[in-house]
Design a protein around this motif. Structure first.
Motif, short mmCIF file in Angstrom:
data_model
loop_
_atom_site.label_atom_id
_atom_site.label_comp_id
_atom_site.label_asym_id
_atom_site.label_seq_id
_atom_site.Cartn_x
_atom_site.Cartn_y
_atom_site.Cartn_z
N ARG A 384 -40.96 -32.22 168.76
CA ARG A 384 -39.51 -32.13 168.64
C ARG A 384 -39.02 -30.73 169.03
O ARG A 384 -37.93 -30.56 169.61
N ALA A 385 -39.82 -29.71 168.74
CA ALA A 385 -39.46 -28.35 169.14
C ALA A 385 -39.43 -28.23 170.66
O ALA A 385 -38.53 -27.58 171.23
N VAL A 386 -40.40 -28.84 171.33
CA VAL A 386 -40.40 -28.85 172.79
C VAL A 386 -39.11 -29.50 173.30
O VAL A 386 -38.45 -28.99 174.22
N ALA A 387 -38.75 -30.63 172.68
CA ALA A 387 -37.54 -31.35 173.11
C ALA A 387 -36.29 -30.49 172.92
O ALA A 387 -35.42 -30.43 173.80
N ARG A 388 -36.21 -29.79 171.78
CA ARG A 388 -35.01 -28.99 171.51
C ARG A 388 -34.96 -27.74 172.39
O ARG A 388 -33.90 -27.12 172.53
N ALA A 389 -36.10 -27.35 172.95
CA ALA A 389 -36.13 -26.18 173.84
C ALA A 389 -35.61 -26.51 175.23
O ALA A 389 -35.26 -25.60 176.00
N LEU A 390 -35.57 -27.79 175.58
CA LEU A 390 -35.21 -28.17 176.94
C LEU A 390 -33.72 -28.39 177.11
O LEU A 390 -33.07 -29.02 176.26
N ASP A 391 -33.18 -27.90 178.21
CA ASP A 391 -31.83 -28.24 178.63
C ASP A 391 -31.96 -29.24 179.78
O ASP A 391 -32.16 -28.86 180.93
N THR A 428 -30.20 -38.84 168.74
CA THR A 428 -31.12 -38.98 167.61
C THR A 428 -32.02 -37.75 167.49
O THR A 428 -32.34 -37.30 166.38
N LEU A 429 -32.41 -37.21 168.62
CA LEU A 429 -33.31 -36.05 168.64
C LEU A 429 -32.53 -34.75 168.61
O LEU A 429 -32.96 -33.77 168.01
N GLY A 430 -31.37 -34.74 169.25
CA GLY A 430 -30.56 -33.53 169.29
C GLY A 430 -30.63 -32.82 170.62
O GLY A 430 -31.59 -32.97 171.37
N GLY A 431 -29.61 -32.03 170.90
CA GLY A 431 -29.53 -31.32 172.16
C GLY A 431 -30.30 -30.01 172.14
O GLY A 431 -30.97 -29.68 171.17
N PRO A 432 -30.21 -29.24 173.22
CA PRO A 432 -30.96 -27.98 173.31
C PRO A 432 -30.48 -26.98 172.26
O PRO A 432 -29.29 -26.74 172.12
N ASP A 433 -31.43 -26.43 171.51
CA ASP A 433 -31.08 -25.50 170.44
C ASP A 433 -32.31 -24.62 170.17
O ASP A 433 -33.27 -25.05 169.53
N THR A 434 -32.26 -23.40 170.67
CA THR A 434 -33.41 -22.50 170.55
C THR A 434 -33.75 -22.22 169.09
O THR A 434 -34.93 -22.24 168.70
N HIS A 435 -32.75 -21.99 168.28
CA HIS A 435 -33.00 -21.66 166.87
C HIS A 435 -33.62 -22.84 166.14
O HIS A 435 -34.54 -22.66 165.32
N ALA A 437 -35.42 -25.20 167.49
CA ALA A 437 -36.79 -25.33 168.00
C ALA A 437 -37.72 -24.36 167.28
O ALA A 437 -38.83 -24.71 166.86
N GLN A 438 -37.27 -23.13 167.11
CA GLN A 438 -38.10 -22.14 166.44
C GLN A 438 -38.30 -22.46 164.97
O GLN A 438 -39.37 -22.23 164.39
#
Length: 724
Positions: A384-391, A428-435, A437-438
């Protein structure tokens, strides 16, 4: 396979779809319902671009020379080594009860069916087919119940002597009978089957399906009988041709062309073949499309750039060649050879003025696959962190905006925009969000500044960013610099095997129909270039580093550019990744199918029957009797019981709206498991002679072979949507 994806083998009118997930995580998942407005996905993102023309504007006769990747190994679409060429032949020469329209939906083929409908649901589902009274095989025999029954028996899975690659749906049939007359066929199902329209498309004669020998070997290099506008005249492996000629027993609108020659041409030689006239139409990559477009704009004389260049140095000639758009990696050395090469290029540019680019979006999408079977990605929080890191919007723009195509991230694993089951479930997973993801990585125990144990480089361990050739694979840098890749699962993987030599696909469920996003929160600017790297993360003395496996052959350049941008996005949250390039021959068999990767890019084709065709892609892997893991087509090894149950429910209902709703719920749960991240719909780019009509970038729609041909003198094609 398609680097821009890897994809399933085409069967019916396109190819099959597949990919899987493993969910179950420590993270709470919100109730997963399909989201989006009623109008969302109501039409395809791009229309057909085929130079449409009315039949009265098409000349009678002529030969269409059509580039394909290879001469098909078999003409039987139900065998494991069937490919796109197999499908192309089947579409032109065999009956299909249903084809696919421009919106990706199944539609009755009126040339074969007067009607087909469910006439009973209790105690069993019964479908009654009423055939066109003129529908006959090329030997004059009527198409009838005997052909339907022979195909069912061959594909039911009950006789292992038939070497079938798929039997989904046929395994649910209880019996097939003649109806009230010879034109009626009654099909009774043991269990309800929502995708019944997927069956008998194509339909082979009983002479092919009637015995194991005929099925296994009889239709590999010839088809003695046909029932389409064309018939197979010959398969010439020496000349790399499959020759189709008019079927004199065809009862529908007569074919305009005398002949269609499917000719094998390497992808990197297609612009040259179009210029030479050895082919009239070919799928091409972005760099060749640019070359054709440039030729159409160039009004100068072919040899003008070389005038007065008799004593020009090799360095200046090389600079001229690069300016003209020639491939710098394959330029000869020495001024004499360079001048000859440039001259040939310019002559070809002159000829390419008679060629145009036709483009749309394929019924297939490219995804980032995350192998959840072992290593850091076995933890759902890391996936999920990988997914949130992607734009994903940025990645779609990278590939599609330069081509003038809609750069919209794909929001569903089971359908594409325009299809009834489509809804954007990525929320469901959420959009790109660096914070975020971390935070997910920290929750999983991956922290910055932790000690890292020494690793043995000789053992092939990866410890950080990089770009290297795979061990034992030749690092082929011969990419042509423009394609979005040429791998589609199923089209190119043929029969992937596991490391123990066993086929990883479930032949009882693998069904191919014969081809393809998370948004930034409001106010968040999409990254435009390399992002700042976060501190590398570690856990238990091990650095968080993922092996990103990519193909390296011709046509892989765009895929490599996408991978590099993904690598930068991951680095920004502290995830290190090492890009490993392997040979095309090794990519799918030795890495994707066998699970020897952490991250990979490949494509799945879309299907008009997602309940059937998407299920094996997302099915939860289960142990086989011999102790191996049966992954079907779930090469991410990520799946859940709940997703399986939703697919089973969708397959078993005869209410199409209910089935679509169940598929959307399954898609939301697949997003939550984060085993596969759809990125963008694949571009479909075709080079074609300007006077060739009703051929080109077909999008979802099954080609209409009898309407293809060359314009009459003075006639003009209609303006297709993509060409406006």
């Amino acid at each position: 396979m398609s680097h821009h994806g890897v994809g399933p083998r085409p069967g019916r009118s396109a190819v099959m779809r597949s990919v899987t997930f493993l969910a179950a995580g420590a993270l709470a998942v919100p109730l997963l319902a399909g989201c989006g407005s009623d109008d969302e996905g109501s039409k395809p993102l791009a229309g057909q671009d085929v130079a449409a023309a009315a039949r009265d504007a098409v000349a009678e006769g002529g030969t269409l020379k059509w580039a394909v990747d290879a001469v098909p190994e078999t003409l039987n679409t139900f065998q494991a080594d069937a490919d796109a060429g197999t499908t192309r032949v089947a579409q032109a020469v065999l009956p299909s009860m249903f084809t696919v329209d421009a919106t990706g939906r199944a539609v009755r083929d009126a040339d074969y069916l007067e009607s087909a409908k469910v006439i009973e649901t209790e105690p069993r589902q019964v479908v009654l087919y009423k055939l066109d009274q003129q529908a006959v095989w090329s030997d004059g025999r009527e198409i009838g119940a005997a052909d339907f029954a022979a195909q069912w028996r061959a594909l039911s899975g009950k006789d292992s002597a038939y070497w079938t690659a798929r039997n989904a749906g046929y395994d649910r049939i209880a019996k097939i009978e003649r109806g009230a007359n010879d034109l009626e066929v009654r099909v009774t199902f043991e269990r309800p089957y929502t995708d019944w329209k997927s069956l008998f498309s194509p339909l082979y004669p009983k002479e092919v399906m009637g015995t194991p020998d005929a099925f296994n070997d009889g239709a590999r290099r010839k088809l003695a009988l046909s029932a389409g506008p064309f018939k197979v005249d010959k398969v010439d492996t020496a000349k790399k041709d499959v020759v189709l000629t008019r079927n004199p027993r065809w009862w529908g609108r007569p074919a305009k062309l005398d002949e269609i020659d499917l000719h094998a041409v390497d992808r990197d030689k297609r612009a040259t073949a179009l210029a030479a006239g050895t082919v009239d139409v070919a799928d091409i990559d972005a760099s060749e499309a640019q070359r054709i477009t440039t030729a159409g704009r160039d009004q100068g004389s072919g040899g003008a750039p070389l005038q007065g260049a008799g004593k020009t140095s090799a360095k200046k000639l090389r600079s001229l060649a690069l300016t003209l758009g020639m491939d710098g990696k394959h330029l000869p050395k020495g001024p004499k050879k360079l001048r000859k090469s440039i001259s040939k290029w310019l002559d070809e540019q002159q000829e390419l003025r008679d060629v145009q680019v036709r483009k749309s979006l394929e019924p297939a999408y490219t995804q980032l696959a995350l192998n959840g079977s072992e290593g850091p990605l076995a933890d759902e929080r890391v996936r999920r962190a990988v997914a949130r890191a992607l734009d994903r919007q940025t990645l779609a723009k990278l590939v599609l905006t330069p081509l003038g195509l809609p750069a919209v991230p794909v929001g569903s694993h089971v359908a594409l925009s325009g299809q009834a089951a489509y809804a954007d479930g990525s929320g469901t997973l959420g959009g790109p969000d660096t914070h975020e993801a971390q935070a997910l990585l920290a929750d999983a125990g991956w922290v910055a500044g932790g000690p890292v144990k020494a690793v043995d480089k000789a053992a092939g361990a990866q410890t950080g960013n990089g770009d290297k050739a795979g061990k034992g694979d030749k690092d082929d840098e011969s990419g042509d610099g423009g394609s979005d890749g040429q791998y589609i699962v199923g089209e190119d993987d043929k029969s992937p095997e596991s490391p123990d030599g066993k086929d990883t696909r479930d032949h009882q469920k693998d069904h191919a129909h014969g081809a393809p996003g998370a948004y930034a929160p409001k106010g968040t600017a999409a990254p435009q270039g390399p992002q700042a790297a976060a501190a590398p993360l570690a856990k238990d003395g091990q650095a968080l580093s993922l092996r990103f496996v990519l193909p390296s052959g011709p046509g892989s350049q765009t895929l490599q550019e996408v991978a590099e941008r993904i690598r930068q996005m991951l680095t920004a949250v502290g995830i290190q990744s090492e890009i490993t390039k392997v040979s095309d021959e090794s990519y799918f068999k030795d890495h994707i199918a066998s699970g020897q990767y952490d991250l990979a890019l490949y494509s799945w084709p879309s299907s008009a029957f997602p309940a059937t065709d998407a299920r094996p892609i997302y099915a939860k892997p289960v142990p086989a009797a011999d102790g191996s893991l049966n992954v079907e087509q779930n090469y991410t090894r990520v799946g859940t019981d709940q997703v399986d149950q939703l697919f089973d429910q969708a397959l078993g209902t005869l209410d199409e709206d209910e089935a679509d709703g169940l598929l959307r719920k399954a898609d939301s749960r697949i997003w939550a498991a984060a085993g596969s991240l759809p990125l963008y719909q694949r571009p479909q780019i075709v080079g074609a002679r300007k006077d060739l009509v009703n051929v080109g970038a077909f999008g979802f729609q099954t080609p209409v072979y009898q309407d293809m041909g060359f314009l009459k003198k003075g006639a003009k094609p209609s303006q297709s949507p993509a060409a406006k």
